[in-house]
Design a protein around this motif. Sequence first.
Motif, mmCIF file in Angstrom:
data_model
loop_
_atom_site.group_PDB
_atom_site.id
_atom_site.type_symbol
_atom_site.label_atom_id
_atom_site.label_comp_id
_atom_site.label_asym_id
_atom_site.label_seq_id
_atom_site.Cartn_x
_atom_site.Cartn_y
_atom_site.Cartn_z
ATOM 1 N N SER A 216 0.599 -1.465 -0.115
ATOM 2 C CA SER A 216 0.229 0.115 -0.290
ATOM 3 C C SER A 216 0.643 1.194 -0.127
ATOM 4 C CB SER A 216 -1.022 0.035 1.073
ATOM 5 O OG SER A 216 -1.899 -0.824 0.778
ATOM 6 N N TYR B 200 -7.729 6.963 1.836
ATOM 7 C CA TYR B 200 -8.340 5.487 1.541
ATOM 8 C C TYR B 200 -9.219 5.824 0.247
ATOM 9 C CZ TYR B 200 -6.464 3.704 5.929
ATOM 10 O OH TYR B 200 -5.653 3.232 6.812
ATOM 11 N N SER C 210 -2.551 0.230 7.073
ATOM 12 C CA SER C 210 -3.631 -0.842 6.658
ATOM 13 C C SER C 210 -3.431 -1.647 8.166
ATOM 14 C CB SER C 210 -3.384 -1.517 5.636
ATOM 15 O OG SER C 210 -2.950 -0.363 4.567
ATOM 16 N N GLN D 9 -6.004 -1.537 10.767
ATOM 17 C CA GLN D 9 -7.514 -2.106 9.528
ATOM 18 C C GLN D 9 -7.117 -3.307 9.927
ATOM 19 O OE1 GLN D 9 -9.122 0.652 9.438
ATOM 20 N NE2 GLN D 9 -8.396 1.860 9.447
ATOM 21 N N PHE E 49 -5.732 -0.727 -0.272
ATOM 22 C CA PHE E 49 -6.900 0.560 0.169
ATOM 23 C C PHE E 49 -7.915 -0.494 0.371
ATOM 24 C CE2 PHE E 49 -3.244 2.730 0.109
ATOM 25 C CZ PHE E 49 -2.781 3.791 0.683
ATOM 26 N N SER F 231 -8.247 -1.856 3.291
ATOM 27 C CA SER F 231 -8.171 -0.912 4.141
ATOM 28 C C SER F 231 -9.693 -0.020 4.226
ATOM 29 C CB SER F 231 -6.703 0.250 4.309
ATOM 30 O OG SER F 231 -6.123 -0.825 4.867
#
Length: 486
Positions: A23, A100, A225, A228, A309, A312
């Motif tokens: 990411s 994001y 991330s 998350q 993403f 995330s």
Amino acid sequence: MEERKQLERSLKPHWVWAVAFGSAVGWGCFVQPGAWMGQAGPLGAIIGLCIGALFMIVIGLSYGTLVKHFPVSGGEFAYAYASLGRIHAYICGWFLTLGYLSIVALNATALALMVKYLFPSVVKHLLLYTVAGWNVYFIEIVIASLALFVFCILNIRGGGLSGKWQFIFCLILAAGVLFLGISMSISPDTSFHNIKPIFKPGTSAISGILAMVAIAPWAYVGFDSIPQVAEEFNFSSNKALKLIILSLVAAGLVYSLMIFVTAMSAPWQSLSTSIWGTGDGVDEVLGHVGMFVLAVALCMGIFTGINGFIVSTSRLMFAMGRARILPQAFAKLHAKYKTPYAGIIFTCSICLLAPWFGRNALNWIVNMSSTGVTIAYFYCCLDAYKFFRWSKQSKGDRLIAPVKKAFSLLGILFSMAFLALLVVPGSPAFLNKPAWIALIIWIIIGTIFYIINGKTFRSIPKAEMDYLILGKESQTDNMASLEKTN
């Protein structure tokens, strides 16, 4: 209380590292070196990004601390709730969602841009219209949309599946970067003289370096991330900090190596004004083989950016849906694959609109989204700061951990410095007018949304909200766990 939906623990440590690293290293690593050198010169760009990586590691220390004790989806949203309450949690989650979503959209359009550069005769058909000076072709919309559709299906079919592919993409990306770095170093057609002058003429070295430091929140966004997906770890959350640091170090090295590759290929000032300086330089020195490797590495960077993403964003929206600040549909799990499919579909659907607006219009939103990401960093460091005490004489019932508290304070200062570079007039990275307009619009939308949904969000009893967001029935339970594990 309503039963709390929970994600499956299916992610291995190296998959989680790949989500963070992939990411952080997106399309910009392979497309932007020429532009970065144009801002600061080769050495200035490398120094600025390395300093930025160190700053992000300091901020990452707060993330690692909080992931360890709150291994739940939502990351900064959950931490802001635990430390500062519901309103701050919503503000943090709202800005982070924008950041994001913007990066998913930007990576999807970057894929179309790459194909357009390599195969212009294929893409430049069926011109639809022009937005902010950018010609929008139907074929590039199809390419970006197809990529989003494929990754939407991949993510719905399981977090483990997307994590596994993320790791494979990262391995291919790393192999491509190493090939380019070694090939450029030993080629007789490259020279270290091309790197001179090492800083941009006419601009002070410090100013150029600061301009690069300012983009660190955007360049390295992705390491967050890891918080998350903390709920999906199939390993101890104690490893989170190590994975965060390793992902940031690896990202800094890859960024630096790609700037070096670009600068070695030709006098860098001639590449800084090119549409794709790195592509022009590699093509000139390594020919079709080099361009093939660069294109594959770039594709992997784009794929890891889109995939990482989407993961995330969907997990953040899952946490916010579970807290009922977003519609509860976002908190539902797929009957077969146990993934937060509503957030995945929503993310990809919104991003399908991006290619229709043209690349330049999208850049305004992305520039503004750096502000949102920086705000999330600030909240995380502030949350970590509040969780610890300096000494026994300090007030409160928090754990005595002066070193951790000092690092979290340093993270707060770095976050504020990043934010100042973006919003203080006269700074090297001050947001342009379109970005300010986009930021104000997003704040207005968020305010309206909160007015509409805030009543439900505020009416949920505290014990139930603790359970829905943190996975425990009270913050006291979390603090007891915090002291026990330290």
